[in-house]
Design a protein around this motif. Sequence first.
Motif, mmCIF file in Angstrom:
data_model
loop_
_atom_site.group_PDB
_atom_site.id
_atom_site.type_symbol
_atom_site.label_atom_id
_atom_site.label_comp_id
_atom_site.label_asym_id
_atom_site.label_seq_id
_atom_site.Cartn_x
_atom_site.Cartn_y
_atom_site.Cartn_z
ATOM 1 N N LEU A 28 19.023 51.312 -36.920
ATOM 2 C CA LEU A 28 18.700 52.225 -36.275
ATOM 3 C C LEU A 28 17.613 52.016 -35.291
ATOM 4 O O LEU A 28 17.755 52.627 -33.677
ATOM 5 N N GLN A 73 21.777 57.236 -38.063
ATOM 6 C CA GLN A 73 21.532 57.324 -36.549
ATOM 7 C C GLN A 73 22.772 58.546 -36.225
ATOM 8 O O GLN A 73 22.181 58.751 -34.339
ATOM 9 N N ASN A 84 28.618 49.757 -37.827
ATOM 10 C CA ASN A 84 29.575 50.943 -38.136
ATOM 11 C C ASN A 84 30.504 50.521 -38.362
ATOM 12 O O ASN A 84 31.563 51.545 -38.834
ATOM 13 N N GLU A 107 20.858 60.100 -32.634
ATOM 14 C CA GLU A 107 22.174 60.290 -31.669
ATOM 15 C C GLU A 107 21.919 61.741 -30.883
ATOM 16 O O GLU A 107 22.247 61.862 -29.815
ATOM 17 N N LEU A 156 24.755 46.336 -34.100
ATOM 18 C CA LEU A 156 24.895 48.153 -34.356
ATOM 19 C C LEU A 156 26.843 48.083 -34.502
ATOM 20 O O LEU A 156 27.202 49.150 -35.756
ATOM 21 N N TYR A 175 19.869 50.529 -32.528
ATOM 22 C CA TYR A 175 20.748 51.339 -31.365
ATOM 23 C C TYR A 175 19.694 51.742 -30.606
ATOM 24 O O TYR A 175 19.573 52.818 -29.143
#
Length: 475
Positions: free
Chosen positions: A336, A372, A319, A376, A315, A339
């Motif tokens: 995803l 994401q 990112n 989130e 992740l 995550y």
Amino acid sequence: MISIQKKILMLTTFVLFIMASIWFTLTYYNYKTQHHYNEILQRYLSMNEVTRVSQEMVTYLNNYMLSPTAENLQKLELSKEKIQKAKYDVFPLRNEENQFALTNYINLVDSLVETTDRLILFNNGDDSESVTKEFSEANRISNYISEMKLTLLDTELRTYDRFYRTIIQQSEELIKLGIWLILLITIALLMITYWLSLSITKPIQRLTDAANELSRGDFDVKIHVEANDEIAFLAKTFDRMRININNLILEIKQKAQLEHELQQNKLLLHESQFRSLQSQINPHFLFNTLNTLSKKAYLEGSEQTSDLLVSVAGLLRYNLKRLDRSVTLSEEVEVLKQYMDIQKARFTDRLTFQTEIDEASLNVRIPALTLQPIIENAVIHAVEPKEDGGRVSLKIEDQPGWVQVHIADDGVGMSAAKIEQILREQQVQTEGHSTGIGFSNVVKRLRLFYGYEDVIAIESSENKGTTVTLKIKKG
């Protein structure tokens, strides 16, 4: 199209027609009246001619008695011819009123001619006594003719008295009719002139008002002129010019808005990259450390801890990449899932994550770090506030020409005002984002990437959850 020139010509033709009609009517009436007067006068002259010729004949007869020459005889014969002609001219004057008197009048003429013939005959035979007697008879007949003429004239006057009165009455009526006709024509001409002037000035006034509106910058007022002449053509041309100018202004505004959005996107991208760079504290060292911890945990038998460290490393690696690149939907789904593995380790049984993915739709391109932040946001508002946790679902559908991504939760939901702020790309106060990318920025990046507004839709009810739908074109 009826031009202004044609309208003026039509008005002029109408006026000339009215004037010609009035002139023709008056001329015809005057001619008819004059004809009647001439007929009556001719009747009087014809009757008077008989009397005049009879007196002339008596005079020539007297001259012939005194001097029976060939010349006097010739004059007497000519006088006889004249009175015969005058008698025939009187024949057409017969009517019901004077029939008896006119018959006696003609018989007296015949008697005068016969008396004259007898006098000539007796004069040739030197019968002076008979000649004198016939002359007296001729003179007496001539006087009768004169008296009968007066009787006939009196009858004519009484007969045509009604006609005279009718003519006088008609003249008075004609004068009244003329006055009313002039008034009506004047009113009609005033109305027609007013209508014609209004048909010219009113469109010009509308065109002037429209020009004033345009001069004040109002290009949305439609220019409509109800006419069928040159002014209407000018108004249509003017309206087309207004539309072209308005389209040009809108195009300039859209270009300016697009440039502004591009500038904002660049600033947003630089800010995100800056935040990303701030978070990069020797990423190779961090990745190596996480991998070492993962292997150590695996060797120690902590497989879940090892998997969690692998997900965190993947992740972080994803990112820390550049935000201005595009990835496949498959890559987004993969990161995803990493995550959500981390979030499941955090929330344990409080978090339920469901997926329904059509594998045939995972090849479409999508901006990096799109799903994401949305997931989130769902975790923050669907799981954290509730003691018993919540449910988040991801559904990807393959449809003709489109790929639809549905992200749903059963959380507290969003207000209509907040949804409006997000769709208008206004910054919304949020917390806890691991990517540093807000929901509004996701909307803006999607619209810039795909080039259409309805790429994202949000449906939410308070305390019932939220559903975010992405509509992605194929190709």
